[in-house]
Design a protein around this motif. Structure first.
Motif, PDB file in Angstrom:
ATOM      1  N   HIS A 105      11.243 -22.671  15.675  1.00  0.00           N
ATOM      2  CA  HIS A 105      10.736 -21.629  16.569  1.00  0.00           C
ATOM      3  C   HIS A 105      10.253 -20.397  15.817  1.00  0.00           C
ATOM      4  N   ARG A 106      10.986 -19.961  14.812  1.00  0.00           N
ATOM      5  CA  ARG A 106      10.663 -18.755  14.041  1.00  0.00           C
ATOM      6  C   ARG A 106      10.834 -19.035  12.550  1.00  0.00           C
ATOM      7  N   PHE A 107      10.208 -18.181  11.747  1.00  0.00           N
ATOM      8  CA  PHE A 107      10.414 -18.202  10.305  1.00  0.00           C
ATOM      9  C   PHE A 107      10.580 -16.760   9.853  1.00  0.00           C
ATOM     10  N   TRP A 108      11.788 -16.409   9.425  1.00  0.00           N
ATOM     11  CA  TRP A 108      12.112 -15.042   9.023  1.00  0.00           C
ATOM     12  C   TRP A 108      12.387 -14.980   7.530  1.00  0.00           C
ATOM     13  N   VAL A 109      12.040 -13.855   6.910  1.00  0.00           N
ATOM     14  CA  VAL A 109      12.333 -13.648   5.498  1.00  0.00           C
ATOM     15  C   VAL A 109      13.205 -12.409   5.337  1.00  0.00           C
ATOM     16  N   ALA A 110      14.042 -12.449   4.315  1.00  0.00           N
ATOM     17  CA  ALA A 110      14.974 -11.362   4.053  1.00  0.00           C
ATOM     18  C   ALA A 110      14.391 -10.386   3.039  1.00  0.00           C
ATOM     19  N   GLU A 111      14.962  -9.183   2.990  1.00  0.00           N
ATOM     20  CA  GLU A 111      14.551  -8.160   2.032  1.00  0.00           C
ATOM     21  C   GLU A 111      15.702  -7.896   1.047  1.00  0.00           C
ATOM     22  N   HIS A 112      15.451  -8.187  -0.221  1.00  0.00           N
ATOM     23  CA  HIS A 112      16.445  -7.923  -1.274  1.00  0.00           C
ATOM     24  C   HIS A 112      15.713  -7.353  -2.487  1.00  0.00           C
ATOM     25  N   HIS A 113      16.366  -6.446  -3.194  1.00  0.00           N
ATOM     26  CA  HIS A 113      15.710  -5.743  -4.291  1.00  0.00           C
ATOM     27  C   HIS A 113      16.485  -5.899  -5.608  1.00  0.00           C
ATOM     28  N   PHE A 114      15.731  -6.012  -6.707  1.00  0.00           N
ATOM     29  CA  PHE A 114      16.270  -6.015  -8.067  1.00  0.00           C
ATOM     30  C   PHE A 114      17.254  -7.156  -8.310  1.00  0.00           C
ATOM     31  N   VAL A 115      17.007  -8.287  -7.648  1.00  0.00           N
ATOM     32  CA  VAL A 115      17.812  -9.489  -7.865  1.00  0.00           C
ATOM     33  C   VAL A 115      16.860 -10.671  -8.015  1.00  0.00           C
ATOM     34  N   ARG A 116      17.402 -11.846  -8.275  1.00  0.00           N
ATOM     35  CA  ARG A 116      16.568 -13.006  -8.552  1.00  0.00           C
ATOM     36  C   ARG A 116      16.237 -13.793  -7.282  1.00  0.00           C
ATOM     37  N   VAL A 117      15.718 -13.061  -6.299  1.00  0.00           N
ATOM     38  CA  VAL A 117      15.013 -13.672  -5.172  1.00  0.00           C
ATOM     39  C   VAL A 117      13.690 -12.929  -5.066  1.00  0.00           C
ATOM     40  N   ALA A 118      12.674 -13.604  -4.549  1.00  0.00           N
ATOM     41  CA  ALA A 118      11.312 -13.057  -4.631  1.00  0.00           C
ATOM     42  C   ALA A 118      10.845 -12.371  -3.351  1.00  0.00           C
ATOM     43  N   SER A 119      11.737 -12.157  -2.392  1.00  0.00           N
ATOM     44  CA  SER A 119      11.319 -11.590  -1.111  1.00  0.00           C
ATOM     45  C   SER A 119      11.545 -10.087  -1.043  1.00  0.00           C
ATOM     46  N   SER A 120      11.392  -9.380  -2.148  1.00  0.00           N
ATOM     47  CA  SER A 120      11.639  -7.932  -2.157  1.00  0.00           C
ATOM     48  C   SER A 120      10.647  -7.186  -1.270  1.00  0.00           C
ATOM     49  N   SER A 121       9.390  -7.564  -1.316  1.00  0.00           N
ATOM     50  CA  SER A 121       8.368  -6.944  -0.460  1.00  0.00           C
ATOM     51  C   SER A 121       8.175  -7.832   0.764  1.00  0.00           C
TER      52      SER A 121
ATOM     53  N   ASP B  44      31.752  -5.008  -9.337  1.00  0.00           N
ATOM     54  CA  ASP B  44      30.989  -4.002 -10.072  1.00  0.00           C
ATOM     55  C   ASP B  44      29.919  -3.416  -9.154  1.00  0.00           C
ATOM     56  N   PHE B  45      30.015  -2.105  -8.885  1.00  0.00           N
ATOM     57  CA  PHE B  45      29.052  -1.449  -8.013  1.00  0.00           C
ATOM     58  C   PHE B  45      27.910  -0.784  -8.781  1.00  0.00           C
ATOM     59  N   SER B  46      27.918  -0.855 -10.096  1.00  0.00           N
ATOM     60  CA  SER B  46      26.964  -0.067 -10.868  1.00  0.00           C
ATOM     61  C   SER B  46      25.521  -0.461 -10.586  1.00  0.00           C
ATOM     62  N   ARG B  47      25.235  -1.764 -10.472  1.00  0.00           N
ATOM     63  CA  ARG B  47      23.866  -2.202 -10.207  1.00  0.00           C
ATOM     64  C   ARG B  47      23.448  -1.836  -8.786  1.00  0.00           C
ATOM     65  N   VAL B  48      24.383  -1.885  -7.853  1.00  0.00           N
ATOM     66  CA  VAL B  48      24.066  -1.514  -6.473  1.00  0.00           C
ATOM     67  C   VAL B  48      23.680  -0.041  -6.416  1.00  0.00           C
ATOM     68  N   LYS B  49      24.445   0.808  -7.097  1.00  0.00           N
ATOM     69  CA  LYS B  49      24.141   2.239  -7.143  1.00  0.00           C
ATOM     70  C   LYS B  49      22.775   2.483  -7.783  1.00  0.00           C
ATOM     71  N   ALA B  50      22.518   1.793  -8.890  1.00  0.00           N
ATOM     72  CA  ALA B  50      21.251   1.983  -9.590  1.00  0.00           C
ATOM     73  C   ALA B  50      20.077   1.552  -8.719  1.00  0.00           C
ATOM     74  N   GLY B  51      20.237   0.465  -7.999  1.00  0.00           N
ATOM     75  CA  GLY B  51      19.178  -0.008  -7.123  1.00  0.00           C
ATOM     76  C   GLY B  51      18.865   0.972  -6.011  1.00  0.00           C
ATOM     77  N   LEU B  52      19.910   1.545  -5.423  1.00  0.00           N
ATOM     78  CA  LEU B  52      19.689   2.541  -4.376  1.00  0.00           C
ATOM     79  C   LEU B  52      18.926   3.741  -4.924  1.00  0.00           C
ATOM     80  N   GLY B  53      19.284   4.151  -6.137  1.00  0.00           N
ATOM     81  CA  GLY B  53      18.597   5.285  -6.742  1.00  0.00           C
ATOM     82  C   GLY B  53      17.125   5.015  -6.968  1.00  0.00           C
TER      83      GLY B  53
END
Length: 378
Positions: A39-55, A150-159
């Motif tokens: 019925h639908r095809f949805w894509v997720a948004e993730h940044h600075f990780v090894r998935v390609a759906s950032s944009s 480890d939250f360091s990468r999460v913090k850096a990504g938000l920045g």
């Protein structure tokens, strides 16, 4: 089966492959999902990780161009990383060219800055609850985000995603802004009317996403919007999430009653043993996320090393709630999830090392579920 089936994709990158190939795989999967009757095809948004759906919005436009009838959408736009105007104008642009097919899913992920910035403060221990089996559905103890190693990468990504000094609007306020921009009723705090072009009046369906019984579930209900509950991300909270949405629901013009989608991770193969083999490196992928490093390349199950007991402990809830097996096995578990939650629609995400195995997983499930195939456009 009794409800529609839809697909969620993250454009995973297999070990030894590239983001470019992952994006091509996503578009190929969308075309197959359309032809199989999803019925639908949805894509997720993730940044600075090894998935390609950032944009993800860009990707949605490309999928719209490559398909003709399946609904396409975001699962979900992380609102804290985007202004309301940017979201509405981007989706309005896609809708202008491919009208009436877009689902604009909104999530709170980008609003977690305060939680992440305070990382390092020991979390308040949650009451220990044993794993339950409710009507055939595994309900594990809820995962506590403070367990991330480890939250360091999460913090850096938000920045990196926010302009210096910029603060996201409160989630509820931003959802209301987006609704106003789509409806043509947006007025700035200074009393100036602004109109999104394109965007205003677009035939876009608004969705909210949530993994708890908190703000997202309540807001979706109070606004009379459809809601997607993430069993595949937070299986331990699915019952309270669904109950909170229904308890808060107020009928709207478009939705006189609640409309609920529930997600699940699945891997389907010709038999249970083959499916288990294909899913053998799923735990490594989830561990890379839960460790704080972010999603890593998806490993080949034939060569992936075994997980340690400590690693497995961090991801046990995700392993026990992944639906792995033959089409009959997985369909039975999906039907149990539908019955428990009262879902109006189910959303499946399937990650395998080999793209052909992922296509086969969706093909076998579609046939078992009774989806009606459609002819592929020439």
């Amino acid at each position: 089966m009794s409800v529609p089936l839809s697909v969620l994709d993250l454009s995973p990158i297999s070990a030894g492959s590239t983001p470019q190939q992952a994006l091509r795989n996503t578009i190929d999967l969308a075309q197959h999902a359309e032809s199989l009757g999803y019925h639908r095809f949805w894509v997720a948004e993730h940044h600075f990780v090894r998935v390609a759906s950032s944009s993800s919005t860009t990707l949605i436009g490309l999928i719209a161009a490559a398909t003709s009838s399946i609904r396409i959408g975001s699962a979900a736009v992380q609102l804290g990383h985007h202004t309301s105007a940017a979201v509405v104008e981007a989706f309005g642009t896609i809708d202008a060219l491919y009208p009436g097919r877009l689902d604009l899913g909104l999530g709170r992920s980008g609003h977690r800055g305060d939680q992440v910035r305070s990382a390092g403060v020991p979390p308040v221990p949650a009451p220990v609850r044993p794993t339950e089996i409710r009507d055939g559905v595994v309900i594990p103890p809820p995962f506590i985000p403070g367990q991330l190693l480890d939250f360091s990468r999460v913090k850096a990504g938000l920045g990196a995603l926010h302009l210096p000094g910029a603060q996201p609007l409160p989630y509820t306020e931003q959802v209301e802004e987006i609704q106003a921009l789509l409806d043509g009723t947006y007025v700035t705090p200074d009393g100036v009317e602004l109109h999104a072009v394109p965007g205003e009046g677009a035939d876009i369906q608004l969705w909210l996403f949530g993994s708890s019984g908190g703000e997202s579930a309540r807001l979706a209900g109070e606004s009379g919007l459809p809601f997607a509950a993430n069993y595949h991300v937070s299986p331990g909270t699915i019952v309270e999430t669904v109950e909170a949405y229904r308890a808060a629901f107020r009928p709207s013009e478009r939705f006189p009653r609640p409309y609920l989608v529930v997600s699940a991770d699945v891997v389907v193969a010709e038999d249970d043993a083959t499916a288990q083999r294909l899913a053998a490196s799923y735990g490594h992928w989830v561990y890379s996320i839960r460790s704080g490093a972010g999603a890593a390349d998806y490993l080949d199950p034939a060569t992936a090393p075994p997980l340690s007991d400590q690693q497995r402990k961090l991801i046990d809830d995700r392993l026990t709630t992944q639906f792995v097996g033959s089409a009959a096995t997985v369909a039975e578990r999906l039907e149990a999830l539908r019955t428990l939650t009262g879902a109006d629609e189910l959303l499946v995400t399937s990650v395998t090392y080999d793209h052909q195995d992922r296509l086969n997983s969706h093909r076998l499930l579609a046939r078992e579920w009774g989806l009606r195939p459609q002819s592929r456009a020439a």
